[in-house]
Scaffold this motif. Sequence first.
Motif, PDB file in Angstrom:
ATOM      1  N   ARG A 132      40.782-104.857  27.149  1.00 55.83           N
ATOM      2  CA  ARG A 132      41.727-104.333  26.162  1.00 55.83           C
ATOM      3  C   ARG A 132      41.468-104.886  24.765  1.00 55.83           C
ATOM      4  NH1 ARG A 132      46.134-101.452  28.015  1.00 55.83           N
ATOM      5  NH2 ARG A 132      46.345-101.350  30.285  1.00 55.83           N
ATOM      6  N   ARG A 133      40.617-105.873  24.651  1.00 51.89           N
ATOM      7  CA  ARG A 133      40.315-106.455  23.347  1.00 51.89           C
ATOM      8  C   ARG A 133      39.185-105.725  22.626  1.00 51.89           C
ATOM      9  NH1 ARG A 133      42.400-111.410  22.229  1.00 51.89           N
ATOM     10  NH2 ARG A 133      40.661-111.856  20.839  1.00 51.89           N
ATOM     11  N   ASN A 134      38.352-104.998  23.354  1.00 51.91           N
ATOM     12  CA  ASN A 134      37.221-104.349  22.677  1.00 51.91           C
ATOM     13  C   ASN A 134      37.093-102.863  23.010  1.00 51.91           C
ATOM     14  OD1 ASN A 134      36.234-104.406  25.293  1.00 51.91           O
ATOM     15  ND2 ASN A 134      34.293-105.398  24.775  1.00 51.91           N
ATOM     16  N   LEU A 135      38.127-102.294  23.639  1.00 47.21           N
ATOM     17  CA  LEU A 135      38.113-100.866  23.954  1.00 47.21           C
ATOM     18  C   LEU A 135      39.369-100.212  23.403  1.00 47.21           C
ATOM     19  CD1 LEU A 135      36.996 -98.366  25.478  1.00 47.21           C
ATOM     20  CD2 LEU A 135      38.246 -99.179  27.502  1.00 47.21           C
ATOM     21  N   ALA A 136      39.182 -99.130  22.650  1.00 52.05           N
ATOM     22  CA  ALA A 136      40.304 -98.375  22.090  1.00 52.05           C
ATOM     23  C   ALA A 136      40.174 -96.920  22.516  1.00 52.05           C
ATOM     24  CB  ALA A 136      40.329 -98.476  20.570  1.00 52.05           C
ATOM     25  N   LEU A 137      41.240 -96.376  23.105  1.00 51.46           N
ATOM     26  CA  LEU A 137      41.268 -94.976  23.489  1.00 51.46           C
ATOM     27  C   LEU A 137      42.213 -94.236  22.554  1.00 51.46           C
ATOM     28  CD1 LEU A 137      41.501 -95.149  27.406  1.00 51.46           C
ATOM     29  CD2 LEU A 137      39.471 -95.161  25.957  1.00 51.46           C
ATOM     30  N   GLY A 138      41.680 -93.289  21.815  1.00 56.62           N
ATOM     31  CA  GLY A 138      42.491 -92.514  20.888  1.00 56.62           C
ATOM     32  C   GLY A 138      42.508 -91.053  21.282  1.00 56.62           C
ATOM     33  N   ALA A 139      43.401 -90.295  20.671  1.00 54.80           N
ATOM     34  CA  ALA A 139      43.530 -88.866  20.961  1.00 54.80           C
ATOM     35  C   ALA A 139      43.594 -88.083  19.659  1.00 54.80           C
ATOM     36  CB  ALA A 139      44.779 -88.600  21.800  1.00 54.80           C
ATOM     37  N   THR A 140      43.064 -86.863  19.699  1.00 50.93           N
ATOM     38  CA  THR A 140      43.109 -85.996  18.517  1.00 50.93           C
ATOM     39  C   THR A 140      44.491 -85.395  18.302  1.00 50.93           C
ATOM     40  OG1 THR A 140      42.426 -84.081  19.824  1.00 50.93           O
ATOM     41  CG2 THR A 140      40.686 -85.372  18.765  1.00 50.93           C
ATOM     42  N   HIS A 141      45.340 -85.500  19.311  1.00 58.75           N
ATOM     43  CA  HIS A 141      46.716 -85.000  19.280  1.00 58.75           C
ATOM     44  C   HIS A 141      46.783 -83.481  19.327  1.00 58.75           C
ATOM     45  CE1 HIS A 141      50.917 -85.851  19.147  1.00 58.75           C
ATOM     46  NE2 HIS A 141      51.138 -85.192  18.032  1.00 58.75           N
TER      47      HIS A 141
ATOM     48  N   TRP B 205      39.376 -89.504   9.829  1.00 56.42           N
ATOM     49  CA  TRP B 205      40.827 -89.670   9.886  1.00 56.42           C
ATOM     50  C   TRP B 205      41.459 -88.812   8.798  1.00 56.42           C
ATOM     51  CZ3 TRP B 205      37.304 -93.492  10.643  1.00 56.42           C
ATOM     52  CH2 TRP B 205      37.399 -94.212  11.846  1.00 56.42           C
ATOM     53  N   PHE B 206      42.305 -87.888   9.234  1.00 57.05           N
ATOM     54  CA  PHE B 206      43.030 -87.046   8.290  1.00 57.05           C
ATOM     55  C   PHE B 206      44.357 -86.667   8.923  1.00 57.05           C
ATOM     56  CE2 PHE B 206      44.048 -82.825   6.424  1.00 57.05           C
ATOM     57  CZ  PHE B 206      44.233 -83.262   5.119  1.00 57.05           C
ATOM     58  N   GLY B 207      45.426 -86.809   8.185  1.00 55.58           N
ATOM     59  CA  GLY B 207      46.767 -86.617   8.723  1.00 55.58           C
ATOM     60  C   GLY B 207      47.163 -85.162   8.857  1.00 55.58           C
ATOM     61  N   VAL B 208      46.722 -84.529   9.944  1.00 53.71           N
ATOM     62  CA  VAL B 208      47.114 -83.143  10.204  1.00 53.71           C
ATOM     63  C   VAL B 208      47.409 -83.008  11.697  1.00 53.71           C
ATOM     64  CG1 VAL B 208      44.748 -82.348  10.579  1.00 53.71           C
ATOM     65  CG2 VAL B 208      46.498 -80.707   9.881  1.00 53.71           C
ATOM     66  N   GLN B 209      48.450 -82.242  12.008  1.00 50.21           N
ATOM     67  CA  GLN B 209      48.822 -82.031  13.404  1.00 50.21           C
ATOM     68  C   GLN B 209      47.817 -81.114  14.116  1.00 50.21           C
ATOM     69  OE1 GLN B 209      50.957 -83.373  15.417  1.00 50.21           O
ATOM     70  NE2 GLN B 209      53.077 -83.075  14.824  1.00 50.21           N
ATOM     71  N   GLY B 210      47.631 -81.364  15.412  1.00 52.21           N
ATOM     72  CA  GLY B 210      46.793 -80.496  16.217  1.00 52.21           C
ATOM     73  C   GLY B 210      47.587 -79.304  16.717  1.00 52.21           C
TER      74      GLY B 210
ATOM     75  N   VAL C 132      32.304-103.374  20.483  1.00 53.64           N
ATOM     76  CA  VAL C 132      33.575-102.654  20.487  1.00 53.64           C
ATOM     77  C   VAL C 132      33.299-101.177  20.792  1.00 53.64           C
ATOM     78  CG1 VAL C 132      33.513-102.153  18.009  1.00 53.64           C
ATOM     79  CG2 VAL C 132      35.707-102.189  19.207  1.00 53.64           C
ATOM     80  N   CYS C 133      34.214-100.561  21.522  1.00 53.18           N
ATOM     81  CA  CYS C 133      34.069 -99.144  21.866  1.00 53.18           C
ATOM     82  C   CYS C 133      35.312 -98.397  21.412  1.00 53.18           C
ATOM     83  CB  CYS C 133      33.878 -98.977  23.368  1.00 53.18           C
ATOM     84  SG  CYS C 133      33.751 -97.240  23.911  1.00 53.18           S
ATOM     85  N   TYR C 134      35.091 -97.282  20.719  1.00 56.88           N
ATOM     86  CA  TYR C 134      36.184 -96.429  20.259  1.00 56.88           C
ATOM     87  C   TYR C 134      35.975 -95.045  20.859  1.00 56.88           C
ATOM     88  CZ  TYR C 134      39.648 -94.372  17.108  1.00 56.88           C
ATOM     89  OH  TYR C 134      40.747 -93.732  16.603  1.00 56.88           O
ATOM     90  N   VAL C 135      36.990 -94.539  21.561  1.00 59.53           N
ATOM     91  CA  VAL C 135      36.895 -93.252  22.247  1.00 59.53           C
ATOM     92  C   VAL C 135      37.896 -92.271  21.636  1.00 59.53           C
ATOM     93  CG1 VAL C 135      36.899 -92.074  24.477  1.00 59.53           C
ATOM     94  CG2 VAL C 135      36.335 -94.509  24.359  1.00 59.53           C
ATOM     95  N   VAL C 136      37.426 -91.073  21.356  1.00 62.98           N
ATOM     96  CA  VAL C 136      38.285 -90.006  20.840  1.00 62.98           C
ATOM     97  C   VAL C 136      38.382 -88.924  21.907  1.00 62.98           C
ATOM     98  CG1 VAL C 136      38.664 -88.340  18.999  1.00 62.98           C
ATOM     99  CG2 VAL C 136      37.485 -90.485  18.504  1.00 62.98           C
ATOM    100  N   CYS C 137      39.588 -88.656  22.380  1.00 56.97           N
ATOM    101  CA  CYS C 137      39.806 -87.665  23.439  1.00 56.97           C
ATOM    102  C   CYS C 137      40.529 -86.447  22.877  1.00 56.97           C
ATOM    103  CB  CYS C 137      40.653 -88.259  24.570  1.00 56.97           C
ATOM    104  SG  CYS C 137      39.953 -89.746  25.320  1.00 56.97           S
ATOM    105  N   ASP C 138      40.083 -85.279  23.287  1.00 52.89           N
ATOM    106  CA  ASP C 138      40.793 -84.048  22.939  1.00 52.89           C
ATOM    107  C   ASP C 138      42.030 -83.941  23.829  1.00 52.89           C
ATOM    108  OD1 ASP C 138      39.019 -83.183  20.979  1.00 52.89           O
ATOM    109  OD2 ASP C 138      37.765 -82.101  22.395  1.00 52.89           O
ATOM    110  N   ARG C 139      43.045 -84.700  23.465  1.00 52.44           N
ATOM    111  CA  ARG C 139      44.289 -84.737  24.234  1.00 52.44           C
ATOM    112  C   ARG C 139      45.449 -84.932  23.270  1.00 52.44           C
ATOM    113  NH1 ARG C 139      44.497 -84.054  30.018  1.00 52.44           N
ATOM    114  NH2 ARG C 139      45.836 -85.834  30.316  1.00 52.44           N
ATOM    115  N   TRP C 140      46.636 -84.677  23.777  1.00 51.79           N
ATOM    116  CA  TRP C 140      47.855 -84.944  23.013  1.00 51.79           C
ATOM    117  C   TRP C 140      48.002 -86.445  22.790  1.00 51.79           C
ATOM    118  CZ3 TRP C 140      53.277 -85.365  25.358  1.00 51.79           C
ATOM    119  CH2 TRP C 140      54.246 -85.364  24.347  1.00 51.79           C
TER     120      TRP C 140
END
Length: 227
Positions: free
Chosen positions: A70-79, A199-204, A36-44
């Motif tokens: 799409r079953r083993n790749l997740a693209l996330g954003a820092t918002h 993971w922490f619930g704060v807006q960017g 599995v791959c998890y990606v964190v992008c500095d994006r909205w």
Amino acid sequence: IGGRLSGYDAPDIAAGIHTRIWARSFVFEDTDGNLVCYVVCDRWIVSNAMFGVVLQQLENQTSTQGVFTRRNLALGATHTHSASSVWSQYGILQFQSVNTPLSLSDSILASGIVKSITDAYEMSRTTNGYLQYRVNPTASNVAAPLGKNRAESAFLANKGDPDFESYPGKSAAFLHINPEMTVLKVTKEDGTAIGMLSWFGVQGTSNDQNSNLISGDNKGVAAAYFE
């Protein structure tokens, strides 16, 4: 620089750089070979349309062909609200970026994500390590709360529910937000730190709408400090 920023209602034009924008990828594989791959992008956000572009580019590479779906790749954003504009299949988001159909910044984003995934995948072929999980009470050692609940009246309507009563952020002292940060730390076998997912619930939005600098904002700066 010179392109639109996304995140606030009134898009601004980037005039400089506060911090660089990164895509950070983590590839995990268990003893049965499940990957599995998890990606964190500095994006909205990372839109579904961008997801499709990234998957296609990965499939076009010999080294990653047939590996990611799409079953083993997740693209996330820092918002972060201070990154370049977003190409999306949704009109309201496309209106902010006015990208038709892919701007230069989106093309760079896609290639950067693909390179990040590729590098992480190649590293995972030769690196064994460990995962460490913990929950930290971030607000217990600070003088002021770290955020604010944006839907406080709706949140307080849950009083009496068992889930509400056990929620760590129900106290008004924390402005009704969860004060806990969840951290997943990745280390090599010798204990050397490779990276951390948190993971922490704060807006960017530490950089407000008056800023016209490209920035990873609070989470981007935190990642840079760790690195």
